[in-house]
Motif scaffolding. Structure first.
Motif, PDB file in Angstrom:
ATOM      1  N   HIS A  48      40.225  34.294   4.496  1.00 27.39           N
ATOM      2  CA  HIS A  48      39.007  34.756   3.826  1.00 27.39           C
ATOM      3  C   HIS A  48      39.178  36.163   3.257  1.00 27.39           C
ATOM      4  O   HIS A  48      38.435  37.076   3.579  1.00 27.39           O
ATOM      5  N   GLY A  49      40.182  36.354   2.413  1.00 27.68           N
ATOM      6  CA  GLY A  49      40.229  37.553   1.596  1.00 27.68           C
ATOM      7  C   GLY A  49      41.119  38.687   2.065  1.00 27.68           C
ATOM      8  O   GLY A  49      41.233  39.688   1.360  1.00 27.68           O
ATOM      9  N   TRP A  50      41.752  38.566   3.224  1.00 29.90           N
ATOM     10  CA  TRP A  50      42.605  39.673   3.680  1.00 29.90           C
ATOM     11  C   TRP A  50      44.062  39.313   3.517  1.00 29.90           C
ATOM     12  O   TRP A  50      44.514  38.237   3.935  1.00 29.90           O
ATOM     13  N   ASP A  51      44.821  40.219   2.904  1.00 29.27           N
ATOM     14  CA  ASP A  51      46.263  40.090   2.782  1.00 29.27           C
ATOM     15  C   ASP A  51      46.824  41.496   2.866  1.00 29.27           C
ATOM     16  O   ASP A  51      46.508  42.353   2.032  1.00 29.27           O
ATOM     17  N   ALA A  78      37.887  48.690   7.414  1.00 29.10           N
ATOM     18  CA  ALA A  78      36.887  48.644   6.347  1.00 29.10           C
ATOM     19  C   ALA A  78      36.581  47.194   5.962  1.00 29.10           C
ATOM     20  O   ALA A  78      35.427  46.844   5.686  1.00 29.10           O
ATOM     21  N   TYR A  79      37.598  46.348   5.940  1.00 28.80           N
ATOM     22  CA  TYR A  79      37.409  44.922   5.662  1.00 28.80           C
ATOM     23  C   TYR A  79      36.516  44.288   6.726  1.00 28.80           C
ATOM     24  O   TYR A  79      35.590  43.534   6.401  1.00 28.80           O
ATOM     25  N   CYS A  80      36.747  44.617   7.994  1.00 24.73           N
ATOM     26  CA  CYS A  80      35.933  44.066   9.081  1.00 24.73           C
ATOM     27  C   CYS A  80      34.491  44.543   8.985  1.00 24.73           C
ATOM     28  O   CYS A  80      33.548  43.762   9.172  1.00 24.73           O
ATOM     29  N   ARG A  81      34.295  45.836   8.716  1.00 25.28           N
ATOM     30  CA  ARG A  81      32.930  46.366   8.611  1.00 25.28           C
ATOM     31  C   ARG A  81      32.168  45.714   7.468  1.00 25.28           C
ATOM     32  O   ARG A  81      30.982  45.393   7.598  1.00 25.28           O
ATOM     33  N   ASP A  82      32.841  45.516   6.350  1.00 29.95           N
ATOM     34  CA  ASP A  82      32.183  44.898   5.203  1.00 29.95           C
ATOM     35  C   ASP A  82      31.733  43.483   5.534  1.00 29.95           C
ATOM     36  O   ASP A  82      30.623  43.075   5.166  1.00 29.95           O
ATOM     37  N   ARG A  83      32.536  42.738   6.248  1.00 30.92           N
ATOM     38  CA  ARG A  83      32.170  41.367   6.585  1.00 30.92           C
ATOM     39  C   ARG A  83      31.001  41.336   7.571  1.00 30.92           C
ATOM     40  O   ARG A  83      30.098  40.513   7.448  1.00 30.92           O
ATOM     41  N   LEU A  84      31.010  42.243   8.539  1.00 30.81           N
ATOM     42  CA  LEU A  84      29.903  42.277   9.497  1.00 30.81           C
ATOM     43  C   LEU A  84      28.614  42.744   8.835  1.00 30.81           C
ATOM     44  O   LEU A  84      27.520  42.303   9.217  1.00 30.81           O
ATOM     45  N   HIS A  87      26.953  39.816   7.385  1.00 26.06           N
ATOM     46  CA  HIS A  87      26.763  38.708   8.316  1.00 26.06           C
ATOM     47  C   HIS A  87      25.381  38.764   8.950  1.00 26.06           C
ATOM     48  O   HIS A  87      24.898  39.830   9.337  1.00 26.06           O
ATOM     49  N   THR A  88      24.735  37.612   9.040  1.00 23.94           N
ATOM     50  CA  THR A  88      23.476  37.466   9.762  1.00 23.94           C
ATOM     51  C   THR A  88      23.714  36.496  10.906  1.00 23.94           C
ATOM     52  O   THR A  88      24.142  35.366  10.681  1.00 23.94           O
ATOM     53  N   ASP A  89      23.440  36.943  12.125  1.00 24.07           N
ATOM     54  CA  ASP A  89      23.727  36.114  13.298  1.00 24.07           C
ATOM     55  C   ASP A  89      22.959  34.805  13.242  1.00 24.07           C
ATOM     56  O   ASP A  89      21.717  34.808  13.231  1.00 24.07           O
ATOM     57  N   PRO A  90      23.653  33.675  13.193  1.00 22.59           N
ATOM     58  CA  PRO A  90      22.936  32.399  13.298  1.00 22.59           C
ATOM     59  C   PRO A  90      22.467  32.177  14.728  1.00 22.59           C
ATOM     60  O   PRO A  90      22.987  32.769  15.672  1.00 22.59           O
ATOM     61  N   THR A  91      21.479  31.330  14.889  1.00 22.94           N
ATOM     62  CA  THR A  91      20.960  31.053  16.227  1.00 22.94           C
ATOM     63  C   THR A  91      22.024  30.329  17.045  1.00 22.94           C
ATOM     64  O   THR A  91      22.516  29.274  16.632  1.00 22.94           O
ATOM     65  N   PRO A  92      22.422  30.860  18.190  1.00 23.03           N
ATOM     66  CA  PRO A  92      23.456  30.190  19.005  1.00 23.03           C
ATOM     67  C   PRO A  92      22.986  28.826  19.485  1.00 23.03           C
ATOM     68  O   PRO A  92      21.785  28.579  19.656  1.00 23.03           O
ATOM     69  N   SER A  93      23.931  27.953  19.695  1.00 26.30           N
ATOM     70  CA  SER A  93      23.613  26.621  20.231  1.00 26.30           C
ATOM     71  C   SER A  93      23.504  26.627  21.745  1.00 26.30           C
ATOM     72  O   SER A  93      23.095  25.627  22.337  1.00 26.30           O
ATOM     73  N   ARG A 110      30.665  36.806  15.897  1.00 26.32           N
ATOM     74  CA  ARG A 110      30.899  38.074  15.200  1.00 26.32           C
ATOM     75  C   ARG A 110      32.384  38.414  15.148  1.00 26.32           C
ATOM     76  O   ARG A 110      32.877  38.926  14.134  1.00 26.32           O
ATOM     77  N   HIS A 111      33.100  38.156  16.233  1.00 28.62           N
ATOM     78  CA  HIS A 111      34.535  38.436  16.240  1.00 28.62           C
ATOM     79  C   HIS A 111      35.254  37.571  15.209  1.00 28.62           C
ATOM     80  O   HIS A 111      36.152  38.059  14.500  1.00 28.62           O
ATOM     81  N   ALA A 112      34.860  36.297  15.109  1.00 25.14           N
ATOM     82  CA  ALA A 112      35.502  35.405  14.139  1.00 25.14           C
ATOM     83  C   ALA A 112      35.229  35.866  12.712  1.00 25.14           C
ATOM     84  O   ALA A 112      36.114  35.808  11.850  1.00 25.14           O
ATOM     85  N   VAL A 113      34.023  36.353  12.452  1.00 27.29           N
ATOM     86  CA  VAL A 113      33.687  36.839  11.112  1.00 27.29           C
ATOM     87  C   VAL A 113      34.462  38.105  10.801  1.00 27.29           C
ATOM     88  O   VAL A 113      35.049  38.257   9.723  1.00 27.29           O
ATOM     89  N   ALA A 114      34.475  39.045  11.752  1.00 30.75           N
ATOM     90  CA  ALA A 114      35.169  40.314  11.517  1.00 30.75           C
ATOM     91  C   ALA A 114      36.666  40.117  11.351  1.00 30.75           C
ATOM     92  O   ALA A 114      37.310  40.808  10.551  1.00 30.75           O
ATOM     93  N   ALA A 115      37.238  39.177  12.094  1.00 27.31           N
ATOM     94  CA  ALA A 115      38.674  38.946  12.037  1.00 27.31           C
ATOM     95  C   ALA A 115      39.096  38.072  10.862  1.00 27.31           C
ATOM     96  O   ALA A 115      40.283  37.792  10.696  1.00 27.31           O
ATOM     97  N   GLY A 116      38.132  37.641  10.034  1.00 25.36           N
ATOM     98  CA  GLY A 116      38.475  36.833   8.873  1.00 25.36           C
ATOM     99  C   GLY A 116      38.723  35.379   9.182  1.00 25.36           C
ATOM    100  O   GLY A 116      39.246  34.658   8.341  1.00 25.36           O
ATOM    101  N   MET A 117      38.332  34.931  10.373  1.00 23.63           N
ATOM    102  CA  MET A 117      38.521  33.523  10.728  1.00 23.63           C
ATOM    103  C   MET A 117      37.339  32.658  10.328  1.00 23.63           C
ATOM    104  O   MET A 117      37.424  31.433  10.356  1.00 23.63           O
ATOM    105  N   ALA A 118      36.209  33.264   9.967  1.00 26.98           N
ATOM    106  CA  ALA A 118      35.017  32.533   9.541  1.00 26.98           C
ATOM    107  C   ALA A 118      34.298  33.353   8.489  1.00 26.98           C
ATOM    108  O   ALA A 118      34.398  34.581   8.462  1.00 26.98           O
ATOM    109  N   GLU A 119      33.567  32.665   7.630  1.00 27.01           N
ATOM    110  CA  GLU A 119      32.813  33.351   6.590  1.00 27.01           C
ATOM    111  C   GLU A 119      31.527  33.942   7.174  1.00 27.01           C
ATOM    112  O   GLU A 119      30.956  33.396   8.112  1.00 27.01           O
TER     113      GLU A 119
END
Length: 226
Positions: A48-51, A78-84, A87-93, A110-119
């Motif tokens: 998701h955008g990091w290289d 900076a890439y991690c901060r921009d993604r967070l 990001h809007t926290d979805p309701t956990p299951s 949040r970790h998955a979003v910041a690390a580029g593993m999820a949008e």
């Protein structure tokens, strides 16, 4: 990145900026160890955008100084901060009665979003579309997005607006639909009580709850002409 990826990145940097090349075996080993110590938690690429190569190329093009591992680390953070930030926290299951599981799922997302593993989840963002058809139907039925009971409770706190609404409801002209020729209030703004001092200058400019009579007459004349 592991040591092999660090070595590959240093070779890539050497092709772009020969000043960073270390020909001595010991210096090259120390350079790899230093970069690995600072960038072992930075991935080479994500889906998701990091290289890291793009970050290196951007630095080489923008800065006259040789790139350092901290330069790459700052771009990653900076890439991690921009993604967070997007990001809007979805309701956990997880069960909301289990605070531990609820919090763990939020942190994992949040970790998955910041690390580029999820949008980033942006399901609450403001869209460019109009209101929902149900909202339009309800507004057409009640005539306003503010219920009558709430409007009555707000009347003491906005007397000018309340007087304007009462006049329109009684079939009288809307005085604020025209500018005031007496106090120079613009269209849509309440009239002002202007007190003139002995020197001819205005001493007060407080808003009035009711418009000036000349403004009412002007609005009535406009209503009659229409």
């Amino acid at each position: 990145m592991d040591r092999r990826e660090i070595a590959a990145i240093l070779a890539y940097i050497g092709r772009l900026d020969p000043r960073t090349v270390r020909t001595d075996t010991g210096e090259a080993r120390d350079q790899i160890a230093q970069w690995h110590e600072l960038l072992h938690d930075v991935p080479l690429t994500t889906n998701h955008g990091w290289d890291v190569r793009q970050a290196i190329r951007a630095h080489v093009l923008a800065s006259p100084y040789p790139i350092l591992p901290v330069d790459v680390g700052r771009r990653w953070h900076a890439y991690c901060r921009d993604r967070l930030d997007r990001h809007t926290d979805p309701t956990p299951s997880a069960d909301p009665d289990d605070p531990g599981a609820w919090r763990a799922e939020l942190l994992a997302t949040r970790h998955a979003v910041a690390a580029g593993m999820a949008e980033p989840s942006a399901h609450r963002k403001i869209t460019a579309g109009g209101p929902h058809p149900d909202i339009e139907t309800r507004l057409a039925a009640i005539g306003s997005c503010i219920p009558a009971a709430v409007r009555a409770e707000l009347a003491p706190y906005r007397p000018a607006r309340a007087a304007r609404e009462a006049a329109v409801a009684a079939g009288q002209p809307d005085a604020l639909s025209v500018p005031c020729q007496w106090c120079r209030a613009a269209r849509g703004e309440p009239c002002r009580s202007r007190r003139i001092g002995p020197d001819g200058r205005a001493r007060g400019n407080a808003p009035r709850a009711t418009p000036h009579p000349t403004r009412v007459d002007l609005a009535a004349a406009g209503l009659a002409a229409a």
